[in-house]
Design a protein around this motif. Structure first.
Motif, PDB file in Angstrom:
ATOM      1  N   ALA A  36      41.887  44.155  39.835  1.00 56.95           N
ATOM      2  CA  ALA A  36      42.132  42.777  40.262  1.00 56.95           C
ATOM      3  C   ALA A  36      43.608  42.415  40.084  1.00 56.95           C
ATOM      4  CB  ALA A  36      41.245  41.817  39.473  1.00 56.95           C
ATOM      5  N   ASP A 236      35.756  38.997  36.308  1.00 60.12           N
ATOM      6  CA  ASP A 236      35.921  38.228  37.545  1.00 60.12           C
ATOM      7  C   ASP A 236      34.632  37.423  37.705  1.00 60.12           C
ATOM      8  OD1 ASP A 236      36.194  37.213  40.084  1.00 60.12           O
ATOM      9  OD2 ASP A 236      37.029  39.041  40.933  1.00 60.12           O
ATOM     10  N   GLU A 239      33.216  36.642  41.220  1.00 57.23           N
ATOM     11  CA  GLU A 239      32.681  37.832  41.882  1.00 57.23           C
ATOM     12  C   GLU A 239      31.331  38.216  41.304  1.00 57.23           C
ATOM     13  OE1 GLU A 239      31.766  42.078  42.013  1.00 57.23           O
ATOM     14  OE2 GLU A 239      32.572  41.062  40.251  1.00 57.23           O
ATOM     15  N   THR A 242      28.591  35.808  42.384  1.00 58.79           N
ATOM     16  CA  THR A 242      28.212  36.126  43.760  1.00 58.79           C
ATOM     17  C   THR A 242      27.344  37.378  43.810  1.00 58.79           C
ATOM     18  OG1 THR A 242      30.228  35.105  44.622  1.00 58.79           O
ATOM     19  CG2 THR A 242      29.109  36.686  46.049  1.00 58.79           C
ATOM     20  N   ASP A 351      26.119  45.352  41.123  1.00 65.09           N
ATOM     21  CA  ASP A 351      25.272  44.343  41.755  1.00 65.09           C
ATOM     22  C   ASP A 351      23.816  44.493  41.303  1.00 65.09           C
ATOM     23  OD1 ASP A 351      24.977  46.730  43.114  1.00 65.09           O
ATOM     24  OD2 ASP A 351      25.478  45.914  45.094  1.00 65.09           O
TER      25      ASP A 351
END
Length: 462
Positions: A36, A236, A239, A242, A351
């Protein structure tokens, strides 16, 4: 307004995370942070490729992907044995985690460690341009700043330690500890995750090396002055929040919920390491089951523990111990339709992990000693704001200094952790939401970008 030229960033660490792995969701916490930073600031990430070569050549492998340039170098097998498996992970890692009983002091280890740091310095030096900021990471590369200075580098140099700094009584058991500590004064900025780790460093260098802390916070030793700062690393947050709403996360969450058949899920996610307190965690969960027979069959614990450093004997030992413990606990408590512990020795993409976190009513993050622990922050970020789970967090994790509304526990006390599990499972929704809002506010505010700006802001010339 006139815009000031932004310095390029050169990141140096033991291993380099490929941006391709990042896009596949396979990166760890440090990799997320550094990628990042590099995407926004530009520059290059240099380190060991993870590969070996018969004879060291210093040949650099270059790659450009997803807005990040990486440069890697191969090491000799002897380098890996002495520098990585030896001094870094058999000497420094256990010592800095207060496990002197597991620490091995071998002269060959130290020689390999210094040799690889010199090789890193020689190889990366041509990649560093005038005005670049150089940011070195972690215990593998403590002397790298000294080696770069010996090559004539005058750039601003920063070092960040991602593990705890040990008490002086522990540190002084390391042969040649003094030149190792003195080498930190070749940097301009040295960063730690918590005030405790910074205080331990300052205590050592002032009491045992004669350093002086000035009114401006500068730490002076001889003709060198450094800034030593606290900069806790973050995630993050946006992120990860999400990711928790993504299709892979929903699939992982639903899959876990379906297999749990209505039971409350307790999750732990840790690299397989003795510092993570996994045997103590299993014992605490067993104590909870013994004390709450009415909840047996209504909860399950999922422990995800991908193996690491399998060539180091202490890591093989911890895996064997956990195999035995999980088997014994399951044998004692299991029924025909229920197994109390699911113990999984593999990793998952970020994820999918976000979905697993979201499915869990409770997270057990109970290391015996940890520099930060980003799992705690990821768990909070993955939660449903209307029905969040509860974080149980060790007081010996660096994250405890920030996440004060977690249930903070002593991981050495099975009774205390067992009581916290029961409290978390029975916690009313209103209190869970209140605690979560406080935790997520900190995680969003002091995220990876805040961490980057705090450290680089200190490193940039004034």
């Amino acid at each position: 307004m006139e815009r000031r030229e932004v310095s390029r960033l050169v990141v140096i660490s033991n291993r380099v995370q490929s941006p391709k792995a990042s896009s596949a969701g396979n990166q760890g916490g440090l990799a997320v942070a550094l990628l990042a930073a590099l995407r926004e600031k530009g520059g290059v990430w240099f380190g060991w490729s993870g590969e070996t070569v018969g004879a060291f050549t210093g040949a650099i492998g270059l790659e450009q992907a997803d807005g990040v340039a990486t440069a890697t170098v191969d090491l000799e097998p002897q380098d890996v044995d002495e520098y990585y498996n030896g001094y870094a992970n058999r000497s420094l890692w256990p010592l800095f985690h207060n496990r002197i009983d597991l620490t091995r002091f071998e002269r060959d280890f130290e020689g390999g460690y210094l040799r690889v740091n010199r090789r890193f310095a020689t190889t990366v030096r041509p990649l560093i341009g005038e005005g670049d900021l150089v940011w070195v990471h972690d215990y593998h590369l403590i002397p790298l700043g000294r080696e770069l200075r010996r090559l004539g580098l005058t750039n601003r140099l920063g070092f960040f330690l991602h593990i705890p700094w040990p008490p002086s009584q522990i540190l002084m058991s390391l042969p040649s500890h003094e030149p190792l500590v003195r080498s930190l004064f070749e940097y301009d900025v040295v960063g730690f995750h918590t005030p405790d780790w910074l205080d331990a460093f300052l205590h050592h260098v002032t009491r045992h090396l004669g350093a002086v802390v000035g009114e401006d916070g500068a730490v002076t030793l001889g003709d060198r002055a450094i800034r030593a700062i606290v900069a806790p690393i973050g995630i993050d947050a946006g992120e990860f929040e999400t990711a928790a709403r993504s299709d892979p996360a929903r699939f992982a969450r639903d899959r876990l919920h379906m297999s749990a058949t209505g039971r409350s899920i307790i999750v732990g996610v840790d690299r397989l390491d003795y510092s993570k307190g996994l045997p103590e965690r299993f014992a605490s969960y067993e104590r909870f089951l013994l004390r709450n027979p009415d909840l047996q069959g209504l909860v399950l614990m999922l422990q995800i523990a991908p193996p690491s450093r399998e060539k180091v004997d202490t890591y093989r030992a911890i895996r064997a111990e956990l195999d035995e413990l999980s088997g014994r606990i399951n044998g004692e408590f299991a029924d025909i339709d229920w197994v109390p512990i699911r113990y999984v020795n593999k990793g998952y993409p970020r994820d999918e992990l976000a979905g697993i976190y979201r499915a869990a009513r409770v997270a057990l993050v109970t290391p015996l000693r940890d520099g930060m622990n980003l799992v705690a922050k990821e768990y909070v970020a993955a939660q449903d704001p209307d029905d969040p789970g509860v974080l149980i967090l060790s007081i010996f994790a660096g994250a405890a200094a920030q996440l004060r509304d977690a249930l903070l526990v002593n991981p050495y006390s099975a009774d205390e952790v067992a009581d916290a599990i029961a409290l978390a499972l029975g916690m009313p929704r209103e209190e869970r939401v209140r605690r979560w809002r406080s935790l997520i506010a900190n995680i969003r505010r002091e995220d990876v970008f805040w961490w980057r700006d705090r450290f680089i802001g200190a490193l940039e010339p004034r």
